[in-house]
Design an enzyme around this catalytic site. Structure first.
Site, PDB file in Angstrom:
ATOM      1  N   ASP A   7       0.886  -1.162   0.000  1.00 35.57           N
ATOM      2  CA  ASP A   7       0.000   0.000   0.000  1.00 35.57           C
ATOM      3  C   ASP A   7       0.924   1.212   0.000  1.00 35.57           C
ATOM      4  OD1 ASP A   7      -2.280   1.646   0.225  1.00 35.57           O
ATOM      5  OD2 ASP A   7      -2.059   1.703   2.409  1.00 35.57           O
ATOM      6  N   GLU A  66      -1.532  -1.430  -5.081  1.00 39.71           N
ATOM      7  CA  GLU A  66      -2.756  -0.701  -5.391  1.00 39.71           C
ATOM      8  C   GLU A  66      -2.527   0.245  -6.559  1.00 39.71           C
ATOM      9  OE1 GLU A  66      -6.300   1.492  -2.915  1.00 39.71           O
ATOM     10  OE2 GLU A  66      -4.259   1.742  -2.182  1.00 39.71           O
ATOM     11  N   ASP A 138      -2.528   0.938   7.357  1.00 36.73           N
ATOM     12  CA  ASP A 138      -1.732   0.795   6.136  1.00 36.73           C
ATOM     13  C   ASP A 138      -1.276  -0.651   5.934  1.00 36.73           C
ATOM     14  OD1 ASP A 138      -1.594   3.615   5.183  1.00 36.73           O
ATOM     15  OD2 ASP A 138      -0.636   3.912   7.125  1.00 36.73           O
TER      16      ASP A 138
END
Length: 179
Positions: A7, A66, A138
């Site tokens: 992430d 992502e 996160d």
């Protein structure tokens, strides 16, 4: 085989490592790379060094990250994109295939709703992986990215429900992948 989920962020980059050698993905590690520098170039260097260390320590066979999403703040979106690109280059330099998933895809795969909030994602990651404690936001997002990739690898993501993900295989070209 291990999957490293990332992430990305220019201040905090979450990571999650899953073992997918069994039918049910198993938790290996998660946490955050906390960036200390103020200068953007140095922050990106720290992202690269942190991802490189994770790859060296865990030896993943695949890398999932992502996709960029649009933000109200263009400057923040650009910095996020640069941190994301840095992580992708690091994975590519280590010879890992890179797969990308959109935020809605990740939330849908893990929480059952593309509009799930961070708390729902954290809860579902904790439940799916049978964790004794809830990971930091996160790190939970990175584990959700790795879980999404594990689902795609196993063909659990149906066409039309989740859409395709973008995959860059070593020596290959960009393509839409629909399991």
């Amino acid at each position: 085989m291990l999957i490293l989920g990332i992430d990305p962020g220019s201040r905090i980059t979450g990571y999650g490592v899953l073992d997918v050698t069994t039918p049910t993905p198993r938790y290996v590690a998660s946490g955050c790379i906390r960036i200390q520098a103020d200068d953007l170039a140095q922050r990106l260097a720290q992202v690269y060094a942190g991802v490189s260390e994770l790859i060296s320590v865990h030896g993943p066979g695949e890398f999932a990250i992502e996709q960029v999403f649009m933000s109200k703040n263009a400057d923040s979106a650009l910095k996020l994109g640069q941190a994301r690109g840095t992580a992708i280059v690091c994975a590519a330099n280590h010879g890992l295939p890179v797969s990308e998933y959109g935020p809605r895809q990740i939330k849908q795969a893990v929480a059952g709703s593309g509009s799930a909030d961070k708390a729902q994602v954290q809860h579902m990651v904790t439940a799916i992986l049978g964790l004794s404690a809830t990971p930091q936001a996160d790190a939970a997002d990175a584990l959700a990215i790795a879980l999404t990739h594990a689902h795609a690898r196993m063909g659990l993501m149906r066409e039309g429900s989740y859409g395709g993900h973008r995959s860059r295989r070593k020596g290959g070209s960009w393509r839409d992948f629909r399991p």
